[in-house]
Design a protein around this motif. Structure first.
Motif, short mmCIF file in Angstrom:
data_model
loop_
_atom_site.label_atom_id
_atom_site.label_comp_id
_atom_site.label_asym_id
_atom_site.label_seq_id
_atom_site.Cartn_x
_atom_site.Cartn_y
_atom_site.Cartn_z
N ILE A 40 0.83 -1.21 0.00
CA ILE A 40 0.00 0.00 0.00
C ILE A 40 0.87 1.26 0.00
O ILE A 40 0.56 2.24 -0.69
N ALA A 41 1.96 1.22 0.77
CA ALA A 41 2.87 2.37 0.77
C ALA A 41 3.46 2.61 -0.61
O ALA A 41 3.52 3.75 -1.10
N ALA A 78 3.04 16.06 -5.04
CA ALA A 78 3.95 15.74 -3.94
C ALA A 78 3.16 15.52 -2.65
O ALA A 78 2.12 16.12 -2.43
N HIS A 79 3.69 14.63 -1.82
CA HIS A 79 3.02 14.33 -0.55
C HIS A 79 3.33 15.40 0.48
O HIS A 79 4.41 16.00 0.48
N ALA A 88 2.06 13.17 5.40
CA ALA A 88 1.89 11.97 4.58
C ALA A 88 3.21 11.24 4.38
O ALA A 88 3.27 10.00 4.43
N ARG A 89 4.30 12.00 4.17
CA ARG A 89 5.61 11.36 4.00
C ARG A 89 6.05 10.66 5.28
O ARG A 89 6.66 9.59 5.24
N PHE A 114 -3.44 5.02 8.54
CA PHE A 114 -3.11 6.43 8.37
C PHE A 114 -2.94 6.77 6.89
O PHE A 114 -3.39 7.83 6.41
N THR A 115 -2.28 5.89 6.16
CA THR A 115 -2.06 6.13 4.74
C THR A 115 -3.37 6.21 3.97
O THR A 115 -3.54 7.06 3.09
N LEU A 116 -4.32 5.33 4.32
CA LEU A 116 -5.60 5.28 3.62
C LEU A 116 -6.65 6.19 4.24
O LEU A 116 -7.75 6.33 3.69
#
Length: 465
Positions: free
Chosen positions: A106-107, A117-118, A122-123, A231-233
């Motif tokens: 997923i990452a 850009a994140h 997010a990064r 957190f990513t999603l």
């Protein structure tokens, strides 16, 4: 369509219900008596989470998602029906690896398929989630191989190991920081690769006696990896569920380390080794031991007042739990007070012996933890040790030179008579000889645990009152 809109509009409420069910799941799993109910609550919570997330997806490719879900369900059902209890520890480790791999996938997908850009936050999420997932993946794969005795999961040792581990970790963090500060994809890829290598090198030197703690810790890591995916999603349910698994696994690891009287850092970066260790007072002279038959053991147990059974991995390996339950019930009918003593790190994973005994329907009230039963050994007539070694090794209390010195053990040496079922006089999983086997009060019974116990049952039947 209306039902889809209702679910999407009330997603937070559905996630809240699922989160409460996950909390109740952990509460249920805290006791063997409520474990089945806890499992069912967990299944309900996961069903709610999957269905809610499915309807929240933005333009999902239905055939791909449904196909993957059906395939995964079929594989899961097949493994659930075919995995033997002796293979459960490595199966658990393998499942942890899938969670870590999912976090990495997923990452990588997020990094590759986002046009702009994140943000800084997010990064950071991608950085932490990906390297935890990568470490979890490779470490769990190695743990699976070690527990399953695969030839490719070879233990590494030597003075070079710790410096290599340190260099890998520093390099991994360095490239992670580079990605965090510059959004460099190359740095992200290198960090991920280094994390995979570090996970393997981190677990490879750890001795077999520490594997229950490793499995518990990898369970914690898989939870934090899942939280990172959340957190990513932007998925609150995944964050909550992952945090619950991560924190509970960390607490369990701490409890198990306390049961071994060692720190977590010592387990992960010290270890009790894998080579056979020799006790400090061993002068190299031949040792003698007494051996007996299953008939002898059955006679002694049938004529005892108090019996304590100490199960170990040998019971799992011989699949003897049902025979042990039959012997337990028979002795109970004869008026013998029979109980089970469970060490926190017995077997190959946390709660391994409890699972086996629960599968055989042994009453929970007669399954006691080390702290509850240790004081009773002194007044016990007979102790039957089934395939356990390190958790009953007196060297932990008597030999300062022993690698397990200071580790709390089941104090079976205080009983009047000790009987040990083993295939041979070989060392246990930690590679340590056991002075218990050479004591005058100890009788060794060699053979497969299931066959020996079945012979003991026949002997008890023949000597019943």
């Amino acid at each position: 369509m209306n039902s889809m809109n209702v679910i999407a509009a009330n997603a937070d409420w559905f996630y809240l219900v699922g989160a409460i069910l996950f909390v109740l799941t952990l509460r249920g799993l805290s006791s063997p008596k409520t474990a089945i109910r806890g499992n069912r609550l967990g299944m309900a919570a996961m069903t709610i989470a999957v269905i809610t997330t499915f309807f929240l997806a933005d333009g999902p490719i239905l055939w791909l998602i449904i196909g993957a879900m059906v395939l995964g369900a079929l594989v899961g059902l097949w493994k659930a029906k075919t995995v033997a209890m002796t293979q459960m520890p490595e199966t658990v480790a393998l499942m942890h690896s899938f969670v870590g791999l999912a976090a990495v996938a997923i990452a990588l997908a997020t990094v590759l398929h986002t046009e702009q850009a994140h943000s800084t936050v997010a990064r950071l999420e991608l950085f932490v989630g990906c390297f935890i997932g990568a470490i979890t993946f490779s470490a769990s794969v190695f743990a699976f191989g070690k527990l399953a005795a695969k030839s490719w999961a070879k233990t590494v040792a030597g003075s070079w190991v710790k410096p290599v581990q340190a260099l890998l970790f520093i390099a991994m963090i360095g490239f992670g920081i580079l990605y965090f500060t510059t959004d460099s994809l190359t740095a992200f890829y290198i960090m991920t690769l280094l994390a995979v290598i570090f996970g393997w090198m981190w677990i490879a030197p750890i001795g077999g006696g520490d594997m229950p703690v490793v499995v518990s810790l990898l369970n914690s890591f898989s939870g934090w990896a899942a939280a990172g995916i959340g957190f990513t999603l932007g998925n609150s349910m995944l964050i909550i569920a992952g945090s619950l698994v991560g924190s509970s696994g960390a607490i369990l690891s701490y409890i198990m380390c306390r049961a071994m009287n060692r720190s977590l850092l010592n387990v992960l970066f010290g270890g009790m080794g894998t080579a056979a260790a020799v006790a400090g007072d061993d002068d190299g002279s031949p040792k003698t031991y007494k051996s007996g038959s299953a008939e002898d053991a059955g006679f002694l147990m049938a004529n005892a007042s108090d019996v304590i059974i100490v199960p170990g991995y040998g019971m799992a390996q011989g699949r003897a739990q049902n025979a042990v339950k039959e012997m337990y019930a028979l002795l109970k009918d004869e008026g013998v007070n029979v109980r089970f003593a469970i060490h926190p790190v017995a077997g190959r994973m946390p709660g391994h012996m409890n699972v086996l005994l629960a599968e055989a329907d042994v009453p929970y009230d007669d399954i006691l933890e080390m702290d509850e039963i240790n004081s009773d050994f002194a007044s016990t007539d007979v102790v039957l040790v089934i395939g356990a070694n390190d958790v009953v090794n007196p060297s932990a209390k008597q030999d300062p030179a022993s690698p397990i010195f200071g580790m709390p053990i089941l104090e079976v040496t205080k009983a009047q008579t000790v009987m040990v079922i083993k295939r041979s006089m070989s060392t246990g999983y930690a590679g340590l000889d056991n002075s218990l086997f050479y004591m005058d009060k100890t009788m060794m019974i060699f053979g497969d645990a299931k066959k020996i116990v079945e012979e003991m049952v026949r002997s008890i039947n023949g000597t019943g009152h």
